[in-house]
Design a protein around this motif. Structure first.
Motif, PDB file in Angstrom:
ATOM      1  N   LEU A 153     -23.996 -12.494 -53.131  1.00 42.51           N
ATOM      2  CA  LEU A 153     -23.809 -13.936 -53.013  1.00 42.51           C
ATOM      3  C   LEU A 153     -22.355 -14.270 -52.695  1.00 42.51           C
ATOM      4  CD1 LEU A 153     -26.049 -15.180 -55.951  1.00 42.51           C
ATOM      5  CD2 LEU A 153     -26.626 -14.954 -53.526  1.00 42.51           C
ATOM      6  N   ASP A 156     -22.159 -13.905 -48.963  1.00 44.49           N
ATOM      7  CA  ASP A 156     -22.789 -15.086 -48.352  1.00 44.49           C
ATOM      8  C   ASP A 156     -21.859 -16.291 -48.411  1.00 44.49           C
ATOM      9  OD1 ASP A 156     -25.041 -13.529 -48.011  1.00 44.49           O
ATOM     10  OD2 ASP A 156     -26.179 -14.450 -49.641  1.00 44.49           O
ATOM     11  N   ASN A 157     -21.276 -16.486 -49.562  1.00 49.15           N
ATOM     12  CA  ASN A 157     -20.441 -17.667 -49.768  1.00 49.15           C
ATOM     13  C   ASN A 157     -19.231 -17.662 -48.842  1.00 49.15           C
ATOM     14  OD1 ASN A 157     -19.716 -20.056 -51.437  1.00 49.15           O
ATOM     15  ND2 ASN A 157     -17.974 -18.797 -52.048  1.00 49.15           N
ATOM     16  N   GLU A 160     -19.617 -17.933 -44.894  1.00 45.18           N
ATOM     17  CA  GLU A 160     -20.173 -19.199 -44.408  1.00 45.18           C
ATOM     18  C   GLU A 160     -19.213 -20.309 -44.822  1.00 45.18           C
ATOM     19  OE1 GLU A 160     -24.243 -20.345 -42.977  1.00 45.18           O
ATOM     20  OE2 GLU A 160     -24.303 -19.066 -44.747  1.00 45.18           O
ATOM     21  N   SER A 162     -18.324 -22.913 -43.623  1.00 46.10           N
ATOM     22  CA  SER A 162     -18.653 -24.320 -43.410  1.00 46.10           C
ATOM     23  C   SER A 162     -18.857 -25.023 -44.748  1.00 46.10           C
ATOM     24  CB  SER A 162     -19.919 -24.444 -42.557  1.00 46.10           C
ATOM     25  OG  SER A 162     -21.044 -24.032 -43.278  1.00 46.10           O
ATOM     26  N   HIS A 163     -19.080 -24.263 -45.818  1.00 46.11           N
ATOM     27  CA  HIS A 163     -19.291 -24.917 -47.118  1.00 46.11           C
ATOM     28  C   HIS A 163     -18.030 -25.648 -47.595  1.00 46.11           C
ATOM     29  CE1 HIS A 163     -17.516 -21.219 -49.013  1.00 46.11           C
ATOM     30  NE2 HIS A 163     -17.202 -22.045 -49.972  1.00 46.11           N
ATOM     31  N   TRP A 166     -18.539 -29.354 -47.601  1.00 49.16           N
ATOM     32  CA  TRP A 166     -19.511 -29.971 -48.490  1.00 49.16           C
ATOM     33  C   TRP A 166     -19.210 -29.660 -49.944  1.00 49.16           C
ATOM     34  CZ3 TRP A 166     -20.627 -29.142 -43.477  1.00 49.16           C
ATOM     35  CH2 TRP A 166     -21.215 -30.210 -42.800  1.00 49.16           C
ATOM     36  N   LEU A 167     -19.294 -28.375 -50.262  1.00 46.50           N
ATOM     37  CA  LEU A 167     -19.089 -28.001 -51.664  1.00 46.50           C
ATOM     38  C   LEU A 167     -17.685 -28.373 -52.133  1.00 46.50           C
ATOM     39  CD1 LEU A 167     -20.423 -26.596 -54.060  1.00 46.50           C
ATOM     40  CD2 LEU A 167     -19.509 -24.434 -53.226  1.00 46.50           C
ATOM     41  N   MET A 307     -22.283 -22.600 -58.099  1.00 48.82           N
ATOM     42  CA  MET A 307     -23.226 -22.544 -56.979  1.00 48.82           C
ATOM     43  C   MET A 307     -23.879 -21.160 -56.907  1.00 48.82           C
ATOM     44  SD  MET A 307     -24.879 -23.653 -54.410  1.00 48.82           S
ATOM     45  CE  MET A 307     -24.218 -25.305 -54.131  1.00 48.82           C
ATOM     46  N   MET A 308     -23.083 -20.110 -57.014  1.00 46.94           N
ATOM     47  CA  MET A 308     -23.680 -18.769 -56.933  1.00 46.94           C
ATOM     48  C   MET A 308     -24.580 -18.501 -58.133  1.00 46.94           C
ATOM     49  SD  MET A 308     -20.830 -16.477 -54.983  1.00 46.94           S
ATOM     50  CE  MET A 308     -19.341 -17.025 -55.811  1.00 46.94           C
ATOM     51  N   ILE A 311     -27.871 -20.111 -57.383  1.00 45.62           N
ATOM     52  CA  ILE A 311     -28.664 -19.371 -56.393  1.00 45.62           C
ATOM     53  C   ILE A 311     -29.251 -18.108 -57.027  1.00 45.62           C
ATOM     54  CG2 ILE A 311     -28.528 -18.134 -54.197  1.00 45.62           C
ATOM     55  CD1 ILE A 311     -26.540 -20.265 -53.298  1.00 45.62           C
ATOM     56  N   ARG A 330     -24.355 -21.039 -37.871  1.00 42.82           N
ATOM     57  CA  ARG A 330     -23.160 -20.628 -38.608  1.00 42.82           C
ATOM     58  C   ARG A 330     -23.424 -19.468 -39.561  1.00 42.82           C
ATOM     59  NH1 ARG A 330     -18.577 -24.238 -38.868  1.00 42.82           N
ATOM     60  NH2 ARG A 330     -18.503 -24.964 -36.737  1.00 42.82           N
ATOM     61  N   ASP A 331     -24.658 -19.043 -39.671  1.00 39.29           N
ATOM     62  CA  ASP A 331     -24.980 -17.925 -40.575  1.00 39.29           C
ATOM     63  C   ASP A 331     -24.703 -16.566 -39.954  1.00 39.29           C
ATOM     64  OD1 ASP A 331     -25.956 -19.774 -42.334  1.00 39.29           O
ATOM     65  OD2 ASP A 331     -28.073 -19.443 -41.838  1.00 39.29           O
ATOM     66  N   ALA A 334     -22.541 -14.065 -41.893  1.00 39.47           N
ATOM     67  CA  ALA A 334     -23.154 -13.693 -43.173  1.00 39.47           C
ATOM     68  C   ALA A 334     -24.367 -12.789 -42.964  1.00 39.47           C
ATOM     69  CB  ALA A 334     -23.563 -14.947 -43.946  1.00 39.47           C
ATOM     70  N   VAL A 335     -25.127 -13.102 -41.925  1.00 40.73           N
ATOM     71  CA  VAL A 335     -26.320 -12.304 -41.680  1.00 40.73           C
ATOM     72  C   VAL A 335     -25.944 -10.895 -41.190  1.00 40.73           C
ATOM     73  CG1 VAL A 335     -28.310 -12.093 -40.120  1.00 40.73           C
ATOM     74  CG2 VAL A 335     -27.909 -14.232 -41.367  1.00 40.73           C
TER      75      VAL A 335
ATOM     76  N   HIS C  55     -32.263 -23.164 -47.001  1.00 38.95           N
ATOM     77  CA  HIS C  55     -31.224 -22.361 -46.352  1.00 38.95           C
ATOM     78  C   HIS C  55     -30.741 -21.249 -47.291  1.00 38.95           C
ATOM     79  CE1 HIS C  55     -26.842 -21.916 -44.913  1.00 38.95           C
ATOM     80  NE2 HIS C  55     -27.616 -21.189 -44.138  1.00 38.95           N
ATOM     81  N   ARG C  56     -29.966 -21.577 -48.292  1.00 36.19           N
ATOM     82  CA  ARG C  56     -29.512 -20.568 -49.232  1.00 36.19           C
ATOM     83  C   ARG C  56     -29.829 -20.935 -50.672  1.00 36.19           C
ATOM     84  NH1 ARG C  56     -26.420 -16.464 -46.710  1.00 36.19           N
ATOM     85  NH2 ARG C  56     -27.423 -16.339 -44.673  1.00 36.19           N
ATOM     86  N   PHE C  57     -30.782 -21.866 -50.843  1.00 34.71           N
ATOM     87  CA  PHE C  57     -31.421 -22.060 -52.140  1.00 34.71           C
ATOM     88  C   PHE C  57     -30.605 -22.835 -53.171  1.00 34.71           C
ATOM     89  CE2 PHE C  57     -32.644 -17.636 -50.640  1.00 34.71           C
ATOM     90  CZ  PHE C  57     -33.568 -18.128 -49.739  1.00 34.71           C
ATOM     91  N   ARG C  64     -26.404 -35.001 -52.418  1.00 32.28           N
ATOM     92  CA  ARG C  64     -26.124 -36.436 -52.364  1.00 32.28           C
ATOM     93  C   ARG C  64     -27.252 -37.134 -51.624  1.00 32.28           C
ATOM     94  NH1 ARG C  64     -21.690 -33.912 -49.760  1.00 32.28           N
ATOM     95  NH2 ARG C  64     -19.966 -33.528 -51.193  1.00 32.28           N
ATOM     96  N   ILE C  73     -25.616 -29.949 -51.012  1.00 32.22           N
ATOM     97  CA  ILE C  73     -24.191 -29.891 -51.338  1.00 32.22           C
ATOM     98  C   ILE C  73     -23.512 -28.648 -50.771  1.00 32.22           C
ATOM     99  CG2 ILE C  73     -24.576 -28.658 -53.513  1.00 32.22           C
ATOM    100  CD1 ILE C  73     -21.925 -31.310 -53.078  1.00 32.22           C
ATOM    101  N   TYR C  74     -24.325 -27.623 -50.375  1.00 32.29           N
ATOM    102  CA  TYR C  74     -23.675 -26.349 -50.037  1.00 32.29           C
ATOM    103  C   TYR C  74     -23.208 -26.324 -48.578  1.00 32.29           C
ATOM    104  CZ  TYR C  74     -22.807 -21.346 -51.083  1.00 32.29           C
ATOM    105  OH  TYR C  74     -22.243 -20.118 -51.317  1.00 32.29           O
ATOM    106  N   HIS C  75     -24.130 -26.592 -47.627  1.00 33.13           N
ATOM    107  CA  HIS C  75     -23.700 -26.579 -46.216  1.00 33.13           C
ATOM    108  C   HIS C  75     -24.195 -27.794 -45.453  1.00 33.13           C
ATOM    109  CE1 HIS C  75     -24.406 -22.372 -47.601  1.00 33.13           C
ATOM    110  NE2 HIS C  75     -23.174 -22.214 -47.202  1.00 33.13           N
ATOM    111  N   TYR C  90     -23.529 -28.899 -37.009  1.00 30.40           N
ATOM    112  CA  TYR C  90     -23.239 -27.874 -35.999  1.00 30.40           C
ATOM    113  C   TYR C  90     -24.425 -27.587 -35.096  1.00 30.40           C
ATOM    114  CZ  TYR C  90     -20.179 -27.261 -39.968  1.00 30.40           C
ATOM    115  OH  TYR C  90     -19.376 -27.500 -41.040  1.00 30.40           O
TER     116      TYR C  90
END
Ligand code: FES
Ligand code: FES
Ligand code: FES
Lengths: 363, 363, 363
Positions: A153, A156-157, A160, A162-163, A166-167, A307-308, A311, A330-331, A334-335, C55-57, C64, C73-75, C90
Motif C-alpha cells: 500500500l 500504491d500511495n 500515485e 495525484s493524491h 485530494w488527500l 488511508m492505508m 484500505i 495515472r495508475d 503503480a501498476v 479504484h483503491r478502496f 466530500r 478523498i484519495y484521488h 485527468y
C-alpha cells in the motif's frame, strides 16, 4: 501454502542509522521475524541477529551485552556477532553448531540495510541509490513511522501522487482551485532495468506557504516530479519548479529530493522510512529541521497512514489485481510496480518449491 | 483435527481452597471450558459444574443460589449439585434428562482438584502429593497468578532452575558473581513411575537478603534443590542448605518446600498455583506472611510471567520439539517432562480416535 | 465454503431516519459490508452506496459531497446516486462502466430499509409492517444500540419473553414473587404466511413503578403480550393489560406497541433498532421522551446486551440446533423463527450454488 507476502532476496531498510545507538540492543520486527540490531564496540559497525535464543526462544534483545556478545537473559547462553554460541554455562564448551541466525547488513545513506533471504545472494552493489542522503550540505533528514497496512500500500500511495490534490488538500496539496480540471498536465511512466520511472508536470500552480521551492511567493510556477521506484519498496522522488510557462529544461536544480523506503513489519503492518534533502532554507538550525520532520510526520500520521489502514481493512487479500480495481491513466506507475513485485514474489516462491520446506518455527 | 493441547484424564488444580468462599459462585475457565465452583451449604464441600446453562448457554455463574441449586439468570432453570435440572418454570416437572455437566472434584492440600476427562477414571488416589501444605506448623502459603502462555511453558520454566541465576539476578537469584563459571555444580534428572526427579547442588553461594535459610547471614553455603514433577504440571521443590563444604547428608531439615501447579486456561494462557511451606521466620504475623506472598507474586509478574509470554509469542506451535531447540545438559528434567506430556496427549488422542466425535459445542 | 450467516434477499433496517441527517455522509457496516447512507439535496430521499471506492478502496464516506455526487478523498473520482462515475480527474470522461454498487433503499415507518441481495427481487411491498411508528399521536420513539453477538441471538432473546422475569427482575420484570410457579399462564406460538405469532397471558401481576399501563398503581392486573415475527429479525410486540380477572376481550386498547429490528453488522456483532409507541403519558415533553429512551437503552446495555455477548462467547458456531440445546415449552416461538431462518439461509445458499462464485473482494 498461502501466497508469499514478502520479497526475501532483497535489501530492506531495517533501521535508520540514528535509531541504533552505540550501546543499545535495538529490536524490530521485520518480514514477520524478530530482529535484534546492535553495534560492535570497536568500530560501531552494525550487527543484525535473529532476536530469538535458539534454546528456549527468549528475545535476545532483553539480554545483556558482554562486549560484542549477547547474553541471553533466561539461562545465560552467549552469542557473538557471527551468531556462534561463545559460552554455555555448565559446559566446558558450547554445544557444537549452537548458533543464532545472522543477517547480512550494510550501513549506507544513513540507513541500515538488511538482507533476510539467501545470504549467498546478498550483494551490496544492489542497494538502491539514495546517495543524496550523504550530502551534508543538503541537510539530509530521515524519520521512521509505521502504519497498520500491507507494505505494498506504500508503493500504491507514493506511485500515485495525484493524491496530493485530494488527500493532502488541507496540508501540502492545496494548490489548485479544481484539481479535477487539469489542462496541460503531463504524466508518463515506464519500466526499465527492474525500475519504474514516472514523471508528472503540473503547470500553473500557486504555492502553499508550507515550504520554499526557490520560486518567489505569490508567483505561479510549473511543478515537475520524477520518481524512480525499485523493488521491494524504494522510491526516490525529485521535485523541481520553474516560473509558470518557462521551459522545464531551464531548471538548474531541483529543490527537493525525497527518500521513501517501506519494509514489512508483518503482512498487515509496515515500517516507513522517509526523508528528504533540499536546496532551500539551508540556514535552519537543528530545531528548525526538527520542525520540518514533525510537519511531514504529522501529515503522514493524519492523512496517508489512516488511508492505508482503511484500505487494509477493505481488502480481503493483499493481491490488488484479485480485487479487479478500476484502473486509471495515472495508475500506470503503480501498476508497473505491482506487477514487478508480483513477479518477484512468484519467482521466489517457485525457487522455494524446489528447496526444503519452511521450518516449523514461524518467527 | 488439531493436536490436542490438554491432558483430560488427570487431576488439575481448579482453584485454591480460599478462593472459593462459602456463598460465592466462582467462575474460572479451565482447559478452555467454563467451570463454576461453589460450596454446598451443609458441609462446604465443593461442586464444579459446567458454567453454561444447557438451555441457551447463559453463564450459570451469573445466576443465583437457591440453597445448593443454581438458578439460571436468563429463563430461570435450576440445577442441583449433581447437575440435574430441579425446576423448569412453566412445567410441572423438568424435561427428562435435562442436566448440566458435573466434574469430579476433591479438596485436598488446600486446593480444589478437578477432573475434566472421563469421570469413570477419576481416582482421588492419583492426586499428586502436596501434603506439606497440610502442615499448619510450617505456615503454608498459596497464591494464584496467570500468564498468557501455554501451560507447558510453566513446566519448562520450573524444570530448568538454572534460570534463577539469570532471569532472577536482581531478585531471588543474585547469588554468584559469575554464574556461568560453575565449578562443583552437580545436576541430575531421571524419570521413574511416571514422575521426573531432578536434583541440583550449587556450592559456595552467598545468600541475598531476601529470606532466611537457616544459614547465618554472610556465611557461604551449599544449596541443594530436589524437584519431583508429575503430569500434567505438578511440581514439589525441596530446598536445603548446609555450611559450604559440609556433607549434604548432614542436613537435618530442608528450609523450604514449594508447590507449583499449572492448569491451562486456554491453549495460550494458564493458571499458576504456587506456594511454599518453610522452617524459618515462623513467628511472622499474617501481615508478614502477606508480604512473603506479595514478594514472590511480584517476582513472577515481573520476571517469569513476561518471559513465558515472550516465548508464547515466539512459538508458532506449542510442540517444543517441532522447533528443534538447542538442548543443553541442564534441560534433562524439562525434556523428560515434555516427553511424558507428549506421550499422555498422544495416548488420549488415540483413545478418542476410537470413540465418538467431539460435540459441536466447544465450551 | 462456510455456512451462510446472512439472509441477503430481505429488507433490513440500515438506519433510523433521524440518524441520517440532511448533509451527512453516514457510514455503517451491514451484513459485513461497508455502506454509505446519504440524502439527496432536492427531496432528501436516501441513497445507500457501497462505502468503498472501486479504484483503491478508500471509504467514500470519508470523501466530500459535490451536490448529490460523492467525491473520493484519495484521488478524486466522483460517483452519483445511481452509482455511476461522473468524473475522473485527468480524463475527458470516466472509464466506461466505472461504478460503485448501489443498494435499493426505502424510507418507511421512520426507518431506512436496505436490500443487499439481488436488486431484481427488492419489492417494497414486503417491508414488514411497523405502521404504528407513523402514528404521531402515539409518540413514536426509536433508538439504536449494538451488541457483540450474532443477530439471531436477538430473535432468541425477544421470542422468549419469559426472560423478563429473571434477567430483568431488577428493572422492568420485577413483577412476581416467584415467577417459577405460574398458575394460569397461557402461552402459544404458531407459524403462518412466513410469520411467527406468539401470545402470552400472565395473570395477576403487580406493576413496577416504571411506566404506566392504564391500570391504576397498586391494582393487580392480567398482562397479555402478542408478538409477530418476520424474517430476518423483525418483531412487533403488542402489550395490553386488564384488571386481574377481567375478560381479556374487554381490553379496548393495548398500552404499548414495540418495534424490534435486528440487522447483522458482522457475523458476531449486530445493530439493534428498537422503539415503541404508547397510549399513556402522552403529555411528556421531549425531555421526558428522551428519558424513556435512556431508560430502555440502559436496560438493554446492562441486561440483554451482555447476556447476548455471553452467549456469543459460549457458542462455537451460530447454528443453535448443532448445540443440541435443551428445548422448553416456552421456546416454541423462538424455535419456529430459528427454523424459518435456517430454511431461508439454506435456500439462498442453494440458489447461489448455481450462480457465479463470490467475488474475491470480501467487503
Ligand atoms: S532461552 Fe536463552 S539460554 Fe535458554
Ligand atoms: S439459558 Fe438458562 S434458562 Fe434459558
Ligand atoms: S481510491 Fe477513490 S479515487 Fe482512488
Amino acid at each position: 501454502m498461502a501466497d508469499p507476502e514478502f520479497i526475501l532476496n532483497a535489501w530492506h531498510v531495517g533501521a535508520l542509522s540514528h535509531e541504533v545507538e552505540a550501546e543499545a540492543l535495538f529490536p524490530r520486527r521485520l518480514l514477520d521475524r524478530p530482529v535484534l540490531f546492535y553495534r560492535r564496540e570497536r568500530d560501531g559497525t552494525p550487527v543484525a541477529m535473529l532476536d530469538r535464543c535458539p534454546h528456549r526462544f527468549a528475545f535476545l534483545s532483553k539480554g545483556r551485552r558482554s562486549g560484542d556478545d549477547i547474553e541471553c537473559i533466561y539461562h545465560g547462553l552467549r552469542f557473538g556477532p557471527d551468531g556462534r554460541c561463545t559460552r554455555s554455562p555448565y559446559q566446558d564448551s558450547p554445544p557444537p553448531g549452537a548458533a543464532v541466525e545472522i543477517f547480512p547488513v550494510v550501513e549506507r545513506h544513513r540507513m541500515i540495510w538488511i538482507w533476510m533471504g539467501d545470504p549467498a545472494q546478498a550483494d551490496p552493489a544492489t542497494i538502491p541509490d539514495h546517495s543524496h542522503m550523504d550530502r551534508e550540505d543538503m541537510r539530509p533528514l530521515l524519520w521512521h513511522v509505521q502504519f497498520a497496512g500491507n507494505w505494498q500500500l506504500g508503493n500504491d500511495n507514493l506511485m500515485e501522487l495525484s493524491h496530493l490534490f485530494w488527500l493532502h488538500t488541507s496540508s501540502i496539496g492545496g494548490w489548485k482551485p479544481d484539481a479535477g480540471a487539469t489542462p496541460g498536465e503531463v504524466y508518463s511512466a515506464r519500466s526499465a532495468d527492474g525500475k519504474v520511472f514516472s514523471r508528472t508536470l503540473v503547470p500553473d500552480i500557486t504555492r502553499p506557504g508550507v515550504f520554499d521551492n526557490n520560486i518567489p511567493a505569490g508567483q505561479a510556477y510549473d511543478q515537475w516530479t520524477a520518481t524512480v521506484w525499485e523493488a521491494p519498496a524504494n522510491m526516490r522522488v525529485t521535485m523541481g519548479a520553474v516560473p509558470a510557462g518557462d521551459d522545464p529544461a531551464s531548471l538548474r536544480q531541483p529543490y527537493m529530493e525525497q527518500t521513501h523506503c517501506i519494509t514489512p513489519e508483518t503482512a498487515g503492518s509496515s515500517h516507513y522510512f522517509s526523508g528528504f534533502t533540499r536546496t532551500f532554507e539551508l540556514d535552519r538550525d537543528a530545531e528548525g529541521d526538527r520542525r520540518f520532520v514533525e510537519f511531514f510526520r504529522g501529515i503522514f500520521e493524519r492523512e496517508d497512514g489512516p488511508m492505508m489502514e482503511d484500505i487494509e481493512l477493505q481488502m480481503a487479500s493483499h493481491d490488488l489485481f484479485a480485487h479487479h480495481p478500476l484502473v486509471l491513466p495515472r495508475d500506470r506507475g503503480a501498476v508497473l510496480a505491482r506487477r514487478m513485485v508480483a513477479q518477484r514474489l512468484a519467482g521466489e516462491q517457485a525457487a522455494r518449491g524446489n528447496a526444503q520446506p519452511e521450518p516449523a518455527l514461524a518467527g
